[in-house]
Design an enzyme around this catalytic site. Structure first.
Site, PDB file in Angstrom:
ATOM      1  N   GLU A 197       0.816  -1.222   0.000  1.00 33.69           N
ATOM      2  CA  GLU A 197       0.000   0.000   0.000  1.00 33.69           C
ATOM      3  C   GLU A 197       0.847   1.269   0.000  1.00 33.69           C
ATOM      4  OE1 GLU A 197      -2.853   0.358   3.143  1.00 33.69           O
ATOM      5  OE2 GLU A 197      -3.752  -1.575   2.710  1.00 33.69           O
ATOM      6  N   ASP A 198       1.974   1.247   0.692  1.00 29.02           N
ATOM      7  CA  ASP A 198       2.672   2.496   0.996  1.00 29.02           C
ATOM      8  C   ASP A 198       4.076   2.623   0.419  1.00 29.02           C
ATOM      9  OD1 ASP A 198       0.425   3.212   2.472  1.00 29.02           O
ATOM     10  OD2 ASP A 198       1.252   2.472   4.350  1.00 29.02           O
TER      11      ASP A 198
END
Length: 182
Positions: free
Chosen positions: A56-57
């Site tokens: 996600e990051d």
């Protein structure tokens, strides 16, 4: 493998900070791994916990996770990732409703990682709430009421962990109660 996962996560999250703080982001995935280890999770689950935010990051992909750690760990990481993050028109509420519903039917391993992740987040929220009070909620895209809704409903989605001896679930519920007055 565990040491390698820490190295990969450290490099992937290099330079990132916890929301609204100067704390290096890597503290969070390491804490998630520690929580999982303390609750008797298998090594593969602990590894996935350490890697849980990389897709996600960071620039890592699920394919990267599979290549480095295998399909099972990739599946666990995928199970705790929000697939709609960054998609235009998908709101914070939409993403969190999806997560709550998904977790209800998720396998035990994904529930364990999710619980450890949320416990780590709630520990930080609780400590910051004690130190700065309601100003804490200004850090988030969604404020107090939305965070309260999310964490209470996520705890309900994880309630099957309460039928086992997973202390992290009971600590999560306790901190949610302290922060949100429930």
């Amino acid at each position: 493998m565990l040491q390698y996962a820490i190295q990969v996560a450290l490099e992937a999250h290099k330079g990132q900070k916890r929301k609204g703080t100067s704390i290096p982001y890597i503290v969070h995935p390491i804490e998630v791994g520690i929580i999982l280890g303390q609750n008797g999770a298998e090594e593969e689950v602990t590894i996935a916990g350490i890697l849980h935010d990389t897709v996600e990051d960071t620039d890592l992909t699920l394919e990267d996770i599979e290549r480095m750690f295998g399909a099972k760990i990739r599946d666990y990481v995928e199970g705790v990732s929000e697939p709609q993050k960054g998609i235009p028109g998908v709101t914070w509420r939409d993403r969190k409703e999806h997560t709550i519903e998904y977790i209800k039917g998720a396998n035990l391993q994904v529930k364990l990682i999710s619980c450890a992740d949320k416990l780590s987040n709630m520990r930080s929220i609780y400590n910051d709430y004690i130190n700065i009070g309601d100003a804490l909620w200004d850090r988030f895209n969604a404020g107090y009421d939305e965070q309260k809704w999310y964490y209470i409903n996520l705890a309900k989605s994880l309630s099957s962990l309460g039928r086992s001896d997973y202390n992290m679930y009971f600590e999560l519920c306790d901190i949610i109660g302290k922060v949100f007055g429930v």
